[in-house]
Write a protein that holds these residues in place. Structure first.
Motif, PDB file in Angstrom:
ATOM      1  N   GLY A  90     -40.451  39.703  98.719  1.00 49.47           N
ATOM      2  CA  GLY A  90     -40.448  40.489  97.297  1.00 49.47           C
ATOM      3  C   GLY A  90     -41.702  41.520  97.472  1.00 49.47           C
ATOM      4  O   GLY A  90     -42.299  41.801  96.382  1.00 49.47           O
ATOM      5  N   ALA A  91     -42.242  41.739  98.672  1.00 49.32           N
ATOM      6  CA  ALA A  91     -43.225  42.783  98.615  1.00 49.32           C
ATOM      7  C   ALA A  91     -42.950  43.962  99.117  1.00 49.32           C
ATOM      8  O   ALA A  91     -41.924  44.350  99.483  1.00 49.32           O
ATOM      9  CB  ALA A  91     -44.307  42.015  99.672  1.00 49.32           C
ATOM     10  N   THR A  92     -43.818  44.934  99.007  1.00 51.29           N
ATOM     11  CA  THR A  92     -43.717  46.414  99.467  1.00 51.29           C
ATOM     12  C   THR A  92     -44.526  46.650 100.574  1.00 51.29           C
ATOM     13  O   THR A  92     -45.700  46.004 100.584  1.00 51.29           O
ATOM     14  CB  THR A  92     -43.881  47.289  98.229  1.00 51.29           C
ATOM     15  N   VAL A  93     -44.085  47.497 101.526  1.00 51.36           N
ATOM     16  CA  VAL A  93     -45.133  47.963 102.466  1.00 51.36           C
ATOM     17  C   VAL A  93     -45.069  49.553 102.381  1.00 51.36           C
ATOM     18  O   VAL A  93     -44.185  50.234 102.261  1.00 51.36           O
ATOM     19  CB  VAL A  93     -44.169  47.542 103.897  1.00 51.36           C
ATOM     20  N   THR A  94     -46.414  50.029 102.580  1.00 51.08           N
ATOM     21  CA  THR A  94     -46.534  51.371 102.434  1.00 51.08           C
ATOM     22  C   THR A  94     -47.228  51.794 103.865  1.00 51.08           C
ATOM     23  O   THR A  94     -48.152  51.313 104.211  1.00 51.08           O
ATOM     24  CB  THR A  94     -47.456  52.000 101.228  1.00 51.08           C
ATOM     25  N   ASN A 110     -58.190  59.441 100.112  1.00 50.13           N
ATOM     26  CA  ASN A 110     -57.497  60.075  99.045  1.00 50.13           C
ATOM     27  C   ASN A 110     -56.083  59.337  99.041  1.00 50.13           C
ATOM     28  O   ASN A 110     -55.604  58.976  97.815  1.00 50.13           O
ATOM     29  CB  ASN A 110     -57.345  61.429  99.096  1.00 50.13           C
ATOM     30  N   PHE A 111     -55.347  59.028 100.186  1.00 49.88           N
ATOM     31  CA  PHE A 111     -54.091  58.509 100.156  1.00 49.88           C
ATOM     32  C   PHE A 111     -54.069  56.780  99.597  1.00 49.88           C
ATOM     33  O   PHE A 111     -53.314  56.564  98.817  1.00 49.88           O
ATOM     34  CB  PHE A 111     -53.780  58.322 101.701  1.00 49.88           C
ATOM     35  N   LEU A 112     -55.268  56.395 100.135  1.00 50.09           N
ATOM     36  CA  LEU A 112     -55.549  54.882  99.479  1.00 50.09           C
ATOM     37  C   LEU A 112     -55.721  55.072  98.004  1.00 50.09           C
ATOM     38  O   LEU A 112     -55.066  54.090  97.280  1.00 50.09           O
ATOM     39  CB  LEU A 112     -56.779  54.411 100.008  1.00 50.09           C
ATOM     40  N   ASP A 113     -56.394  55.960  97.605  1.00 49.88           N
ATOM     41  CA  ASP A 113     -56.639  56.017  95.921  1.00 49.88           C
ATOM     42  C   ASP A 113     -55.617  56.530  95.335  1.00 49.88           C
ATOM     43  O   ASP A 113     -55.465  55.582  94.264  1.00 49.88           O
ATOM     44  CB  ASP A 113     -57.916  56.931  95.867  1.00 49.88           C
ATOM     45  N   LYS A 114     -54.564  57.194  95.876  1.00 48.82           N
ATOM     46  CA  LYS A 114     -53.326  57.605  95.209  1.00 48.82           C
ATOM     47  C   LYS A 114     -52.718  56.447  95.231  1.00 48.82           C
ATOM     48  O   LYS A 114     -51.899  56.052  94.043  1.00 48.82           O
ATOM     49  CB  LYS A 114     -52.780  58.760  95.859  1.00 48.82           C
ATOM     50  N   TRP A 115     -52.543  55.542  96.254  1.00 53.02           N
ATOM     51  CA  TRP A 115     -51.706  54.464  96.155  1.00 53.02           C
ATOM     52  C   TRP A 115     -52.183  53.298  95.311  1.00 53.02           C
ATOM     53  O   TRP A 115     -51.410  52.840  94.607  1.00 53.02           O
ATOM     54  CB  TRP A 115     -51.487  53.712  97.628  1.00 53.02           C
ATOM     55  N   PHE A 116     -53.384  53.156  95.184  1.00 55.17           N
ATOM     56  CA  PHE A 116     -53.873  52.184  94.318  1.00 55.17           C
ATOM     57  C   PHE A 116     -53.709  52.478  93.062  1.00 55.17           C
ATOM     58  O   PHE A 116     -52.997  51.780  91.770  1.00 55.17           O
ATOM     59  CB  PHE A 116     -55.171  52.017  94.316  1.00 55.17           C
ATOM     60  N   LYS A 117     -53.729  53.767  92.528  1.00 56.42           N
ATOM     61  CA  LYS A 117     -53.580  54.332  90.975  1.00 56.42           C
ATOM     62  C   LYS A 117     -51.960  54.198  90.729  1.00 56.42           C
ATOM     63  O   LYS A 117     -51.899  53.814  89.493  1.00 56.42           O
ATOM     64  CB  LYS A 117     -54.146  55.920  90.910  1.00 56.42           C
ATOM     65  N   LYS A 118     -51.355  54.296  91.622  1.00 59.51           N
ATOM     66  CA  LYS A 118     -49.934  54.350  91.413  1.00 59.51           C
ATOM     67  C   LYS A 118     -49.557  52.643  91.195  1.00 59.51           C
ATOM     68  O   LYS A 118     -48.635  52.512  90.404  1.00 59.51           O
ATOM     69  CB  LYS A 118     -48.955  55.026  92.514  1.00 59.51           C
TER      70      LYS A 118
END
Length: 120
Positions: A90-94, A110-118
């Motif tokens: 039940g996990a996701t992978v990005t 920036n990619f990491l920051d956007k992922w965390f915020k989402k």
């Protein structure tokens, strides 16, 4: 009881890198780095159990952030196998196209920051 965020650094990194993630969590979360000393994942597995057993007894919920160590597994395991495992639990992978196992460029951070915020 508070929640914990445990950061596992990559090879050559250190536990202080966990401080980067403080901006994503509120005061209900204790941010800590796990400063293992092993050089390879199969050696580090000896260090992990005691640390995580203690953490699971002290916190309601634990977020685990791992850097670089996942790249080791991605070099020996296909993306299909990792996706199947993620679906099973039940996990996701990005995956960032053209990303590296160690995010350090402005674009990667920036990619990491956007992922965390989402997602966090």
């Amino acid at each position: 009881m508070k929640n914990a965020v445990i950061y596992i650094h990559g090879q050559g990194g250190n536990a202080k890198e966990a401080d980067y993630y403080k901006k994503f969590f509120d005061s209900e979360h204790v941010i800590m780095g796990f400063d293992y000393k092993s050089r390879f994942p199969w050696e580090a597995q000896l260090e992990f159990p005691d640390f995580f057993d203690l953490a699971t007894s002290q916190y309601n919920k634990i977020y685990l952030i791992a850097n670089s160590i996942g790249a080791y597994y991605s070099m020996i395991t296909s993306l299909e196998i990792m996706m199947n495992f993620a679906n099973k639990i039940g996990a996701t992978v990005t995956v960032m196209n053209h990303g590296e196992h160690w995010f350090h460029t402005e674009e990667q951070m920036n990619f990491l920051d956007k992922w965390f915020k989402k997602f966090i």
